[in-house]
Write a protein that holds these residues in place. Structure first.
Motif, short mmCIF file in Angstrom:
data_model
loop_
_atom_site.label_atom_id
_atom_site.label_comp_id
_atom_site.label_asym_id
_atom_site.label_seq_id
_atom_site.Cartn_x
_atom_site.Cartn_y
_atom_site.Cartn_z
N PHE A 134 0.85 -1.19 0.00
CA PHE A 134 0.00 0.00 0.00
C PHE A 134 0.88 1.24 0.00
CE2 PHE A 134 -2.78 -3.30 1.69
CZ PHE A 134 -3.79 -3.20 0.77
N TRP A 161 -5.36 0.34 -6.57
CA TRP A 161 -6.11 -0.76 -5.96
C TRP A 161 -7.48 -0.93 -6.58
CZ3 TRP A 161 -3.73 -4.60 -4.09
CH2 TRP A 161 -2.42 -4.41 -3.65
N PHE A 200 -6.66 -2.99 -9.41
CA PHE A 200 -6.39 -4.36 -8.97
C PHE A 200 -7.70 -5.12 -8.79
CE2 PHE A 200 -5.34 -7.63 -5.88
CZ PHE A 200 -4.20 -8.17 -6.43
N SER A 214 -10.83 3.84 -11.34
CA SER A 214 -9.37 3.85 -11.21
C SER A 214 -8.74 4.85 -12.18
CB SER A 214 -8.83 2.44 -11.47
OG SER A 214 -7.56 2.49 -12.04
#
Ligand code: HEM
Ligand SMILES: [Cu+2]
Lengths: 610, 193
Positions: free
Chosen positions: A35, A145, A148, A202
């Protein structure tokens, strides 16, 4: 809301800024590598994710090319891997369509949008504008993320019982809206839509960050007209994404409602198996308009970053200033602007008003002008340059070649009358694989080979790079040139088999040939993969500025830490293309060298302003 | 004399968060541009159910404009360090915003009573579009309310005042945008009905 969290974080961050060196040590492993909010780490995360997806996408295309190249063969060896999708050694026709769909989706969105912009915008924007990081590291992390999560969902859909989405990467309804029509339009399509919605979030988070960073965080002296072309390209890419992706989001939302809530935005008067569906009043052409309003800018979202990358690499390795710096910016602006008014050239034969067709034809053909300006400038930069043929340079020069070959067929397709014959044939497939698929991939490879030393502190193996380049370059033309030919003959795209058509049987050999070339090309990419992974750990150690380049990222240490520059931020005095300047002792003058130190080479108007 | 370039850059920049908010607003605008142009294109094609807009919409519009006035009042109070008025104004904004949402819900009820449905065999895109436009706008209004609540919480902690206007300024911009967006949608619907 998230924006307040950011402001909180920001306060903390600025406080830490002056002693960021010790800040580095008390980060845990998770904070530092997983992270992370450091733009360089996020860039690498996007790069690794992009490479993963490229392998999957390539694998899928090898599978469906085998079907096209060897229609009579039986692939019993695939049965253990693919289970019921291969029946008696024969690929299931619906599975073939699913392969094509997922190949397109993965390559366009996950590799060439997220992988490409995600890697290079993240990595290069702060480094080349002299900033410590992105405007909001937190949003930047979220951007990865979300990507992801989108990736996990899309990947999972590959293993669904009913298969992944199968209605083409353009997901036209009604096919994509009705599970009765094709099994991929069941759960697979639902997951496709959910994944793409997350993907769009995103992209927006990333894009907002890129734009804000370029506008607000340039170091002292770095005006917009001193920016490297890479930054201009990433900036415009983000602007296009910001304007285009929300429209896809709207279209996806309406499609979701049609699929799951019984609305009829895109569906009307449909009979499936002799039974009328209840949907009335929708318009499938409306979806095409919405989709291509994103879809066409999307192809430039894919290609613009590589315009920047290639310009930078060609100038550096020709040891010459880029030819027509302002024209390069102007043409990118022109292309970005025009890309919003040409979308209907994908719909010439959709039943759209033919008069509207000629308007769009006119606008489409105008794009050839700025495109030609760029090509001319690249060639003029190469002209009589003192060329270093690094691997990155080879890929960049080949990029120009591919962009020309693919662009020329665009002009043919842009004529609405010719498109009646060519639409949905392999001619279109050849066009966009040269101009977008291959060219963008080449630009991406060029970028990886060129910035690898700054990313990992080591050099990639050049000899292996050459081998990778030449095999790939040869194969790309061997694959896509014959496709034009069968396309002109009318060979349709997205057909599982053509052996039923007497006319097309004479292309048997050609299809086999294409397939073999495609598989060789795919195999050659493992040379790159090996080189890439090997060099991260064992490559020759890089110096700070191995290519003798002018831009700011090369003034950082070999392995730039958190905050990029150990001391104060660099100050910029000149444009990034002072290569082989007459009178200068060296053939390059980095952007942070003041004019007062280069008296021998200054032009009359060049002196420091303070 | 050596100037610290970082400090200089610091002074030059627009507040990056404000800039980001504006970019996010641009993307929301594009979403609604897509919906409303789809509406027009689809309407031109015919087979379009005509029905009356729910009467309550005009009341809702007034309520939302009121909430924007309260919001502006809250901002002005924060600027003048009048913390009592700040809290009152923020609460009034939230109340008006919530009232708007309830009003929109009533509007949906009215549509259903008039047999204008979102989905199903008797629905027509003209009705579905109305639900989508109001629904997606309401979704964004809820995010605006959440933002407001965050500002209220920090106001209660005395963190919103004339030297810390950042948060409330962003909130004000967003809230006015949501109001303007609704007025655009309302006028659009009235004109295209
Ligand atoms: C001179 C510039 C260009 C012109 C005039 C042009 C024109 C066209 C036309 C008319 C089509 C539609 C063909 C059809 O479906 O019948 C098309 C398809 C396509 N073009 Fe281009 N193009 C140009 C450059 C580019 C560039 C630079 C890219 C990407 C970087 C690109 C990517 C695509 C893609 C992906 C498709 C196919 C989409 C699909 O149906 O799946 N084109 N082009
Ligand atoms: Cu296009």
């Amino acid at each position: 809301m998230s924006s307040t969290d950011i402001s909180l974080h920001k306060d903390v961050h600025l406080g830490h800024d002056d002693h960021h060196d010790d800040h580095d040590h008390d980060q845990s492993f998770i904070e530092k590598y997983i992270f992370s909010q450091d733009h360089k780490v996020i860039a690498k995360q996007f790069l690794f994710a992009g490479i993963f997806w490229a392998v999957i996408g390539g694998l899928l295309s090898s599978l469906f090319r085998m079907q096209l190249g060897f229609p009579e063969a039986t692939f019993t060896f695939l049965e253990p891997i693919l289970g019921k999708w291969v029946d008696g050694g024969k690929l299931n026709p619906e599975f073939y369509l699913a392969l094509v769909t997922m190949h397109g989706t993965i390559m366009v969105f996950f590799v060439l949008t997220a992988g490409l912009s995600g890697t290079f915008s993240n990595f290069l924007i702060p480094l080349q504008i002299g900033a410590r990081d992105m405007a909001s590291g937190f949003m930047n992390m979220l951007s990865f993320w979300f990507f992801f999560l989108a990736s996990v969902i899309m990947f999972y859909s590959l293993f669904l019982e009913t298969g992944p989405a199968a209605g083409g990467w353009t997901v036209y309804p009604p096919l994509s809206a009705l599970p009765q029509a094709i099994s991929g339009s069941g759960a697979g399509m639902t997951m496709w839509l959910v994944s793409m919605a997350l993907f769009i979030v995103s992209q927006l988070l990333g894009g907002v960050n890129y734009i804000t960073t370029v506008i607000n965080m340039r170091t002292r002296g770095l005006s917009m007209t001193k920016l490297p072309l890479t930054i201009w390209a990433f900036f415009l890419t983000a602007v296009l994404g910001l304007l285009a992706f929300p429209v896809l989001f709207s279209a996806a939302l309406l499609l979701i409602f049609d699929r799951s809530f019984g609305t009829s935005f895109f569906l009307s008067d449909i009979y499936v198996a002799g039974e009328a569906l209840t949907h009335t009043g929708g318009s499938p052409v409306l979806f095409q308009h919405l989709f291509w309003f994103l879809g066409h800018p999307e192809v430039y979202i894919v290609i613009l970053p590589t315009f920047g990358i290639v310009s930078e690499i060609i100038a550096t390795n020709s040891r010459k200033p880029i030819f027509g710096y302002r024209a390069m910016i102007g043409s990118m602006l022109g292309i970005a602007l025009l890309s919003f008014v040409v979308w209907a050239h994908h719909m010439f034969v959709s039943g759209m008003n033919p008069f509207l067709g000629s308007v769009f034809m006119f606008l489409t053909l105008i794009i050839a002008v700025p495109s030609a300006v760029k090509v001319f400038n690249w060639i003029a930069t190469l002209w009589r340059g003192n060329i270093n043929f690094t691997t990155a340079m080879l890929f960049s020069v080949a990029f120009v070649s591919l962009f020309i070959s693919g662009g020329v067929t665009g002009i043919i397709l842009g004529n609405s009358a010719l498109d009646i014959q060519l639409h949905d044939t392999y001619f279109v497939v050849a066009h966009f694989h040269l101009v977008m698929g291959s060219a963008a991939f080449f630009g991406m490879y060029a970028g990886v080979y060129h910035w690898f030393p700054k990313m990992f502190g080591r050099m990639m193996e050049e000899k292996l790079g050459y081998l990778h380049f030449w095999i790939t370059f040869a194969c790309v033309y061997l694959i896509f040139m014959p496709m034009h030919y069968i396309g002109i003959a009318g060979f349709p795209r997205r057909y599982y088999t053509w052996t039923g058509f007497e006319t097309f049987n004479k292309f048997m050999d050609m299809n086999t040939f294409i397939t073999i070339a495609a598989i060789v090309a795919f195999a050659a990419q493992f040379l790159f993969l090996f080189n890439f992974i090997y060099s991260i750990f064992r490559g020759r150690r890089a110096t700070e500025n191995p290519w003798k380049s002018n831009t700011l990222e090369w003034t950082t240490p070999v392995n730039p830490g958190h905050g990029n520059w150990p001391g104060p931020l660099p100050v910029v005095y000149r444009w990034p293309y002072d290569y082989s300047k007459p009178g200068a002792p060296e053939d390059f003058i980095p952007q942070n060298v003041p004019f007062s130190q280069t008296q021998s080479s200054n032009l009359p108007h060049e002196r420091d302003t303070e | 004399m050596i100037m610290n370039p970082e400090l200089q850059a610091e002074q030059r920049r627009v507040n990056p968060l404000k800039f980001m908010l504006i970019l996010l607003i641009v993307s929301i605008v594009m979403m609604f541009a897509a919906f409303t142009s789809a509406y027009i294109v689809r309407r031109e094609e015919g087979n379009w159910l005509e029905f009356d807009l729910p009467a309550v919409l005009i009341i809702n519009t007034v309520v939302l404009i009121l909430s924007s006035i309260f919001m502006q009042w809250a901002y002005a109070s924060a600027k003048k360090d009048n913390l009592k008025n700040l809290k009152i104004a923020l609460l009034l904004t939230i109340v008006a915003g919530t009232a708007f949402l309830i009003g929109q819900w009533q509007g949906w009820g009215e549509l259903v009573r008039n047999n204008v449905y979102f989905g199903g065999s008797t629905s027509n895109p003209s009705g579905s579009f109305l639900y989508v436009l109001t629904g997606v706008h309401a979704f964004h209004l809820i995010t605006g309310l959440i933002f407001l609540i965050i500002v209220v919480i920090s106001a209660l902690k005395y963190k919103v005042h004339s030297r810390n206007l950042n948060r409330i300024e962003l909130c004000t911009i967003y809230w006015h945008f949501l109001g303007a967006l609704w007025i655009y949608l309302y006028v659009f619907l009235v004109l295209n009905h």
